[in-house]
Structure formats: C-alpha cells, structure tokens
Design a protein around this motif. Structure first.
Motif, PDB file in Angstrom:
ATOM      1  N   SER A 145       0.810  -1.218   0.000  1.00 27.52           N
ATOM      2  CA  SER A 145       0.000   0.000   0.000  1.00 27.52           C
ATOM      3  C   SER A 145       0.844   1.269   0.000  1.00 27.52           C
ATOM      4  N   LYS A 153      -6.108   4.655  -5.081  1.00 27.74           N
ATOM      5  CA  LYS A 153      -7.013   4.786  -3.930  1.00 27.74           C
ATOM      6  C   LYS A 153      -8.415   5.168  -4.379  1.00 27.74           C
ATOM      7  N   LEU A 327      -6.122  -0.105   4.108  1.00 21.25           N
ATOM      8  CA  LEU A 327      -6.543   0.913   3.142  1.00 21.25           C
ATOM      9  C   LEU A 327      -7.642   1.837   3.667  1.00 21.25           C
ATOM     10  N   GLY A 350      -4.106   2.820   7.107  1.00 18.64           N
ATOM     11  CA  GLY A 350      -3.296   2.911   5.906  1.00 18.64           C
ATOM     12  C   GLY A 350      -1.825   2.711   6.216  1.00 18.64           C
TER      13      GLY A 350
END
Length: 503
Positions: A145, A153, A327, A350
């Motif tokens: 990520s 995103k 996320l 995140g």
C-alpha cells in the motif's frame, strides 16, 4: 524470518499486556455477552451492536479500551446469530442465515446441543484462522500500500462501493449501486478537502464538517430495525430443550479439514471491500456442499454444512479487518462501524497506521474468540433463555441507547436530527428493497474517493490518462468496468449461453 519473529514477539507482548490488565475483562466480558445477545435476538444485528457501542464510547474513552468493547461485541454478535438459527429456524443475523439450513434440521432430530457445540467450536477456530491471516497478510499489504497513490485509492474506493452494491442487492443490482451513489453524494457535503470551499451546506453551519459518521450509522442501521420491529414483531416460540453442548474432541478433529477450508474461504471473502460475513457463509456453504462426499445431506441436518457456514462467517471478521487497517476500506458493515470509531479518534488506517495498534487489534480478537468459546460452551442456556425476550421489551431499550449514542459523540441536537432524517430515508429504502449497507459504505469511502480522485486530476493537470498510465490504476479501472459490464442483462445472458452444457 527475523520479520516473522519480530511480529510474533510484538503480538505476544500485546496479548500478555491485555491478559494481565484487569481493565481488559471489565470491557471484554460484557461486550462479548452483549454481542451474543444482539446476535441471538431476531431483529438485532452485529452492525447494530458495534454501531451502538461506537456511539457510546465515541472519543470519551481511550481507544485501546473502546476497541476491546467494539471487537468483543463484533465477534460475539456474529456467533450469537447461530442460536435462533439452530433452535428456531430464525436467523438472528444475516451472517447466520446459512447456519439455519442444517442447524434447525439437527435440532428437529434431537441434536440441538450437538449443533450448538459444533457451531461454537467452529466459530472459535474460524475466528482464530481469520485472525492469523490478519496477522500475516496485513504487513504484506501494508508494504504494498505504500506504493499506492491517489489514482489507485480513488478506483479502489469506487470498487468497494460498487462491489458492496452488487452483492448486497436482493433483486435489481442497480438498486445497490444507487444506494452506494447516494452515500457517495452525502460524502460530498461540507468543506472541500482540497480547497476548503463550502459545498451543499445551504447556509447551515452544522454541515460544514459534513455528515457525521455516528449519526449516519445510527440512523441507517438502528432506526429501520426499530421501525420494522414495531410493525412486525417476531413472535419467538419456546426454544426446544438441548442436551450436552460441549462437543467431543474426536468429532472436532475429524471435521478439522472442513473447518480450515471454510476458514480460508471466509477470510478471503471477508477481505473483499464491503461484502460481509453473510456472503462468506453462503459461499463457504456452497463450496462445502460441492466438496463433501455427503453433499446430498446438506440442508437435511449435515454437520459439515453447519460447520461450513459458521466457521466461514466468523473467519470473515479477520478478513474484513485487513482492508480496513491497510486501506481504510471496510470489508463488512460492522467493520464500517468500526472504521467510524477509528475516525472519531483521529486514527487514519493505511500505510501510516501505528503497527502497535494492529497488534493490539489481533490480540483483542484472540481474547474475544476465547471468551466467546467459554461463554458458548458453558453459558449457552443463558442465551437460550434470552430468546424468549419479546421485541416489545428490547426495541425501546435499543432506541434509547441509539439516541444516547448519537447525541454523546457530538453533543448537539443536530446530530439527533441527522440520525432521524437518515433513519427515515433508510427505512423507506428498505421498504423498496434498496440495501442500506452500500449507502453507509458510500458515506465512509466517499470522502476518500472525492479527495484522491480530485487530487489525481490536479496533479495530472486534468489528464484522465493518469487512471490508465499506472499499472495498478489500470487494473483497478478494468475491475470496475468488468464489474459493471457483468451485471448488464444482455452480457449476463450471453455468458449463460457460453457456459458449457447450456444451449
């Protein structure tokens, strides 16, 4: 290897810190008990349990303590739905609907206690399986990520909204998409995150900060349940007597392959954005039926069928927390409520999330699952007695708790107005068979989509090719397009004709 040892060491430290702290049990035991009660009472849900506790704790308590209560209720409620499913053929939650397929036939055969014992054990092992996957894969995905930029995103948030709408729709998939887009539109209200310009506030200063998460959660999930319960109170009959509940170790060992297979399916399905534990249960049930040598017994009192559903929906808890922590995209409606709690406490999931918080969550899941196992095996008859409580008794209590929770977070009467307004809209949507979960996920993910989509265009000077020039963004764009195209009737008919064995 060093990395694995480091994570295990950190997890052990978090686990022992929780075990040795008396405050842990002050929050954990009541929350798991409350979660099981919410799951067991038809008309209440795991999402509602987590939502009410989110409003109650808000940012008034330390986050570490609030997470114990929220995750405890989450684990308890997903498991608790099995009681009315098995004993009364009334799914306590959507996640336990598949459990009723074989649980109730077992009860009619006089094996209700055996069914409850196997369900409890399978739920425990399934939760631990999902927790293990969370501990292992969250670090891999966090590393990945870090290379995800705004275009990825934005497309991932859009995919979560569309996927949730697709899988949650009962009849027309377009209804799920409309629900998600309504939530996305609600997320646009307030100050522009990039330019700080007012949008759709109509002179009402309360809307400058946008729609608050907790009143929206309360209105969307609690108010329709209460109103529907008032219209059609479910009359629960007397639960049948059950015998021995503690399962035989040999039987659990023999069925371990089915439990582990279902745990893997549940974790994988749970990790899909916005899908939820109910889908995990049905997918695992279908796979279990196809894989079993006694698939013809599924739906007639098969213990493998019971295990397939129950291990999967509990394993989905750990799976749902993976995209949430990595996320900021919830894997299920209860996880969406949990994300609301994190946002209230200014925790942004995140790549920048505190690793200690992840280990803390994993440790809580282990303790919550163990608490659920002990309660399920040794206090099951208490929860069977709870089934006798009529809706006319507990629904007013839920309404009071909902009102207090919504008011306590912001401390303003406008939060209550928002909760009631969203509640009436959600109730009307329910009556027209529009799913509510995509709306809430749209509200939560809408802010992420709005900010990252517009930031991508600002950086690229308005060039839309930024969404295809990056490999990750191009793949996600294709997934979004494929998801939409796959639901077009003409394409679905074409796909059906191309399947082998169809003419």
């Amino acid at each position: 290897m060093d990395f694995v040892l480091t994570q295990l060491s950190g997890f052990s430290t978090s686990l022992f810190a929780l075990v040795l702290d008396p405050v842990t049990y002050f929050y954990l035991i009541p929350s798991v008990f409350l979660g099981i009660v919410f799951g067991a009472l038809p008309g209440l849900t795991a999402t509602l349990a987590v939502t009410i506790l989110t409003g109650f704790f808000g940012n008034k308590f330390p986050l570490d303590q609030a997470l114990i209560a929220l995750i405890g209720a989450y684990v308890g409620a997903i498991y608790g739905g099995s009681y009315p499913s098995i004993l009364l053929n009334i799914p306590g939650t959507a996640a336990s609907a598949a459990t009723a397929m074989d649980g109730y036939p077992l009860t009619k055969q006089g094996k209700g206690g055996q069914a409850l014992g196997l369900t409890t054990t399978a739920s425990f092992i399934g939760t631990l399986f999902g927790t293990f996957c969370l501990l292992v894969f969250v670090w891999v995905l966090l590393a990945v990520s870090k290379n995800i930029a705004s275009p990825e995103k934005a497309l991932l948030a859009l995919f979560g909204i569309l996927l949730s709408g697709t899988l949650m729709s009962k009849d027309l998939v377009i209804k799920g998409w409309i629900s998600g887009l309504i939530g996305l539109a609600m997320a646009m209200v307030g100050l522009d995150p990039l330019l700080s310009e007012e949008r759709y506030v109509f002179g009402w200063s309360y809307l400058l900060s946008g729609f608050q998460v907790v009143p929206v959660l309360m209105g969307a999930f609690a108010i329709p349940q209460i109103m529907e319960g008032a219209r059609h109170a479910i009359m629960v009959g007397k639960a049948p007597k059950v015998g021995r509940i503690v399962p035989e170790i040999g039987e659990v060992v023999r069925r371990m392959p089915s439990i582990l297979r279902s745990g893997g399916i549940g974790t994988g399905v749970g990790a899909l954005p916005g899908v939820g534990e109910d889908v995990a249960g049905w997918v695992s049930y279908g796979v279990g039926k196809a894989a079993s040598k006694e698939g013809h017994k599924f739906g007639k009192g098969s213990k493998d069928g019971l295990i397939s559903a129950e291990a999967a929906n509990n394993a989905a808890i750990g799976g749902a927390l993976i995209p949430l922590l990595v996320l900021g995209i919830p894997g299920s409606p209860p996880a969406a409520a949990l994300l609301g709690a994190l946002k209230i406490n200014n925790v942004i999931p995140g790549p920048t999330i505190d690793p200690a918080l992840i280990l803390h969550v994993v440790a809580i899941l282990v303790l919550a699952s163990l608490t659920m196992l002990l309660m399920g095996l040794f206090t099951a008859r208490v929860f069977i007695m709870v089934l006798r409580i009529p809706q006319t008794v507990f629904l007013p209590v839920v309404m009071v708790l909902t009102t207090i929770g919504s008011f306590s977070v912001g401390g303003g009467i406008n939060d209550l107005f928002l909760m009631i307004g969203v509640g009436f809209v959600a109730y009307a949507m329910n009556r027209m068979h529009y799913p509510i979960a995509p709306l809430v996920i749209g509200v939560i993910l809408g802010g992420l989509f709005d900010e990252t989509f517009r930031r991508s265009l600002l950086i690229s000077d308005g060039d839309l090719s930024v969404f295809v020039s990056r490999p990750g963004a191009a793949i996600l764009l294709l997934l979004n397009v494929a998801l939409i195209l796959s639901q077009i009737p003409a394409i679905k008919r074409l796909g059906a004709r191309l399947k082998p064995g169809t003419s």
